[in-house]
Motif scaffolding. Structure first.
Motif, PDB file in Angstrom:
ATOM      1  N   ASN A 210     -33.984  35.794  47.769  1.00  0.00           N
ATOM      2  CA  ASN A 210     -34.852  34.889  47.339  1.00  0.00           C
ATOM      3  C   ASN A 210     -36.265  35.346  47.026  1.00  0.00           C
ATOM      4  N   LEU A 211     -37.059  34.842  46.075  1.00  0.00           N
ATOM      5  CA  LEU A 211     -38.106  35.310  45.699  1.00  0.00           C
ATOM      6  C   LEU A 211     -39.440  34.410  46.056  1.00  0.00           C
ATOM      7  N   TYR A 212     -40.254  34.615  46.607  1.00  0.00           N
ATOM      8  CA  TYR A 212     -41.486  34.168  47.135  1.00  0.00           C
ATOM      9  C   TYR A 212     -42.681  34.870  46.554  1.00  0.00           C
ATOM     10  N   LYS A 213     -43.906  34.004  46.540  1.00  0.00           N
ATOM     11  CA  LYS A 213     -45.150  34.235  46.116  1.00  0.00           C
ATOM     12  C   LYS A 213     -46.056  33.818  47.187  1.00  0.00           C
ATOM     13  N   LEU A 214     -46.949  34.763  47.382  1.00  0.00           N
ATOM     14  CA  LEU A 214     -47.955  34.561  48.281  1.00  0.00           C
ATOM     15  C   LEU A 214     -49.377  34.962  47.615  1.00  0.00           C
ATOM     16  N   ASN A 215     -50.385  34.176  47.505  1.00  0.00           N
ATOM     17  CA  ASN A 215     -51.828  34.459  47.182  1.00  0.00           C
ATOM     18  C   ASN A 215     -52.541  35.209  48.153  1.00  0.00           C
ATOM     19  N   VAL A 216     -53.186  36.260  47.806  1.00  0.00           N
ATOM     20  CA  VAL A 216     -53.893  37.246  48.945  1.00  0.00           C
ATOM     21  C   VAL A 216     -55.202  36.284  49.280  1.00  0.00           C
ATOM     22  N   GLU A 217     -55.772  35.630  48.475  1.00  0.00           N
ATOM     23  CA  GLU A 217     -56.872  34.688  49.127  1.00  0.00           C
ATOM     24  C   GLU A 217     -56.459  33.797  49.939  1.00  0.00           C
ATOM     25  N   ASP A 218     -55.314  33.449  50.065  1.00  0.00           N
ATOM     26  CA  ASP A 218     -54.782  32.176  51.059  1.00  0.00           C
ATOM     27  C   ASP A 218     -54.531  32.863  52.355  1.00  0.00           C
ATOM     28  N   ILE A 219     -54.377  34.287  52.335  1.00  0.00           N
ATOM     29  CA  ILE A 219     -54.186  34.693  53.843  1.00  0.00           C
ATOM     30  C   ILE A 219     -55.340  35.803  54.294  1.00  0.00           C
ATOM     31  N   VAL A 220     -56.573  35.833  53.548  1.00  0.00           N
ATOM     32  CA  VAL A 220     -57.414  36.669  54.054  1.00  0.00           C
ATOM     33  C   VAL A 220     -58.832  36.155  54.598  1.00  0.00           C
ATOM     34  N   LEU A 221     -59.159  36.395  56.068  1.00  0.00           N
ATOM     35  CA  LEU A 221     -59.933  35.527  56.522  1.00  0.00           C
ATOM     36  C   LEU A 221     -61.594  36.254  55.946  1.00  0.00           C
TER      37      LEU A 221
END
Length: 492
Positions: A161-172
Motif C-alpha cells: 500500500n502507498l501512503y504520503k506524509l508531508n515533512v512540514e507536518d512532522i517537523v517540530l
C-alpha cells in the motif's frame, strides 16, 4: 784592491772565525766542567750565583715570550676584526627579519581582515559552498534550505500500500539560528595566525540543519499504517463449551517495525540531497509472535467461580449486554495480567455495535449509548470476588441497581471510571460468558489447585445508603480462613 789581496783577507777572516769558535767551545767545556765541580762540592756557591748558561737560556725564553706576545696580539686583532664583521652581518640580518616581520604582519592582517564579516573558505551547507557570504546572506540561504525541506513529501510503501506524509507536518523545529551563529563564531576565538591557517588550508566544513521531528506524529502515522497492513498474531485459546475444554495453538503474524519506520523517516528528512523533492521509504515488517505458550494454557482445567444475573431480553439494553458479554468471552489472563473492562468492551459507540438504552447518570435514569454494560461489569465483579481476587479499580453506581445486592455492583463511565482487576493466581484464567434468553452467566476457569481448596463468598452489608463489602474464604470443612474488607459504597 787586487784579487790576491781579497783572497788573503777572506782567508784571514776565516782563520779568525775558526779561532773564535774554538775559543767558544773551550769556554763551554770549561763552564760544563765548572758546573759539575760545583755540583759535587758540598759548600759550593751554586745557590748564590747563576751559571752563565742559565742566563743564555733565560734570554732565549724572554725572546720567545716576546714573540708569543706579538703573535697573541696579532690573533686578538684578527678576532676583533671577525667580531666586527659578524656583528655587522647580524645587525643587517636582524634588520631584514624585522622588515620581513612587518611586511608579513601587514599581509596577514590584510588577508585575515578580509574574512572578518564573511564565511571562511572551505565552508558549505548540504555540500553547497557558502564561502564569502555575510551574515544576512547566510541567514537567507539557511531559510532557503529550511523551506526546501518543509516542502518535501515522503512516499511510503508499506505492505504493498502507498501512503504520503508531508515533512512540514512532522517537523517540530529547525536549528537555523543556532547554525547561523555557529558558522560565524567557529573562528572567532582564534588568533590571526590560526585564522590565516584556516584560510590557507580551506579545510572542508559541511553543515546540515539539525531537525527535530515530531515522534508522536510519526508514531500515529505508523500506527495507522500498521493497523491497515499488519496481521496480528493469535494467542493460544481455551475454548469452553459446557464442561468441554478445547485448546488451540497460537498463530504467528506480521507487524510494521515501528522503530525502523521512525528511523527511516528521520534519516530521509536529514539526508544531504537537499534538491530532491520527494523521498521514498519502504516499511519493514517483522514477525509478530504469540506471547503465550500453548503448554501454559493447558493448565486451565477447572471452573473456579461463576455468577449469574437476569436481564430483559430483546430491546437495546438486552442487545448491549449480549455484545459486551461476547467481547470478553474466552478472554485469557496470564498470571500478573490486569484486566480493564473499558479496554475490553470499548469503545462504547454505535460503530462498535452498541445502541441507546437507559443508563444511570448522576442518580438519574436517562437514555445513552451502551445502557446495560454495567450489568455485565457487575456480574463479572461478583465472579472475580468468588475467585478470591480483589479489584484494583472499582466504583459503585450513583444509584443502587436491582440485578445485584448493594455493594456488589461495578459501574463504567467511558473516559473517567473503569473497572479493573489483576490475575493474582499462579495459573492462567479464562473468562467464559453466556448471554442468552435474558440470562447472563460469567465463569472463571483456571487450574483445579488455583484456590487451594478455599471457597470465597462476597457479602455486601447495607445500612441505608451505605454498603460495606467483605470477602470471606472457607476451607472444605466450612471454617473461615480468609476475611477482607473490600470497599464502602455510598448511594444517593
Amino acid at each position: 784592491m787586487d784579487k790576491d789581496n781579497l783572497n788573503e783577507n777572506e782567508n784571514s777572516n776565516i782563520d779568525e772565525e775558526k779561532e773564535l769558535n774554538e775559543e767558544k767551545e773551550l769556554n763551554v767545556e770549561n763552564i760544563i766542567e765548572e758546573d759539575e765541580n760545583l755540583k759535587n762540592s758540598e759548600g759550593a756557591k751554586g745557590e748564590e750565583t747563576k751559571p752563565e748558561n742559565e742566563e743564555i737560556i733565560c734570554e732565549e725564553k724572554e725572546e720567545n715570550s716576546n714573540q708569543e706576545e706579538d703573535l697573541n696580539q696579532e690573533n686578538q686583532e684578527i678576532k676583533d676584526e671577525c667580531k666586527r664583521v659578524i656583528n655587522k652581518k647580524v645587525k643587517i640580518t636582524i634588520g631584514i627579519i624585522a622588515i620581513l616581520a612587518v611586511v608579513s604582519y601587514i599581509i596577514i592582517n590584510l588577508v585575515v581582515s578580509k574574512y572578518d564579516d564573511i564565511v571562511y573558505p572551505g565552508y558549505s551547507i548540504y555540500g553547497e559552498s557558502i564561502v564569502g557570504l555575510n551574515k544576512e546572506q547566510l541567514q537567507n540561504k539557511i531559510y532557503e534550505y529550511k523551506n526546501k525541506i518543509d516542502k518535501k513529501i515522503i512516499n511510503i510503501d508499506a505492505g504493498g500500500n502507498l501512503y504520503k506524509l508531508n515533512v512540514e507536518d512532522i517537523v517540530l523545529s529547525y536549528n537555523e539560528d543556532k547554525l547561523l551563529n555557529q558558522i560565524f563564531k567557529e573562528n572567532e576565538d582564534k588568533n590571526k595566525l590560526q585564522k590565516l591557517a584556516v584560510i590557507i588550508r580551506k579545510q572542508k566544513n559541511d553543515y546540515k540543519l539539525d531537525i527535530e521531528v515530531d515522534k508522536r506524529a510519526i508514531k500515529e502515522k505508523s500506527g495507522q499504517i500498521s493497523k491497515e497492513t499488519s496481521k496480528k498474531c493469535e494467542e493460544p485459546r481455551v475454548l469452553i463449551n459446557g464442561k468441554n475444554i478445547r485448546y488451540e495453538k497460537g498463530k504467528k503474524g506480521i507487524k510494521l517495525d515501528d522503530k525502523d519506520f521512525l528511523s527511516n523517516i528521520e534519516k530521509s528528512i536529514k539526508q544531504n540531497n537537499i534538491d530532491k523533492q520527494n523521498i521514498k521509504i519502504s516499511g519493514k515488517y517483522i514477525d509478530d509472535n504469540p506471547k503465550v505458550n500453548i503448554k501454559d494454557v493447558e493448565d486451565v482445567n477447572y471452573r473456579i467461580s461463576t455468577f449469574s444475573t437476569t436481564y430483559g431480553s430483546g430491546g437495546g439494553r438486552g442487545r448491549n449486554i449480549e455484545i459486551a458479554a461476547s467481547k470478553i468471552d474466552d478472554l485469557l489472563l496470564m498470571p500478573g495480567d490486569e484486566f480493564s473492562y473499558e479496554k475490553s468492551v470499548g469503545p462504547v459507540t454505535q460503530s462498535n455495535g452498541y445502541t441507546y438504552a437507559p443508563v444511570i447518570s448522576n442518580g438519574e435514569l436517562i437514555q445513552g449509548i451502551g445502557g446495560g454494560l454495567c450489568q455485565v461489569s457487575s456480574t463479572l465483579y461478583n465472579t472475580q470476588l468468588k475467585a478470591g481476587i480483589v479489584p484494583t479499580e472499582r466504583r459503585n453506581h450513583s444509584k443502587a441497581v436491582s440485578y445485584v445486592p448493594r455493594g456488589l455492583d461495578a459501574t463504567l463511565a467511558t473516559g473517567s471510571i473503569d473497572y479493573k482487576f489483576k490475575n493474582t493466581h499462579k495459573y492462567p484464567i479464562v473468562i467464559n460468558t453466556y448471554a442468552f434468553g435474558g440470562n447472563l452467566t460469567i465463569e472463571f476457569w483456571s487450574n483445579k489447585d488455583a484456590l487451594k481448596g478455599v471457597e470465597y463468598k462476597p457479602v455486601g452489608y447495607a445500612n441505608g445508603k451505605v454498603a460495606n463489602t467483605y470477602l470471606y474464604g472457607y476451607d472444605k470443612n466450612g471454617k473461615k480462613v480468609y476475611e477482607k474488607h473490600i470497599d464502602t459504597s455510598i448511594y444517593r
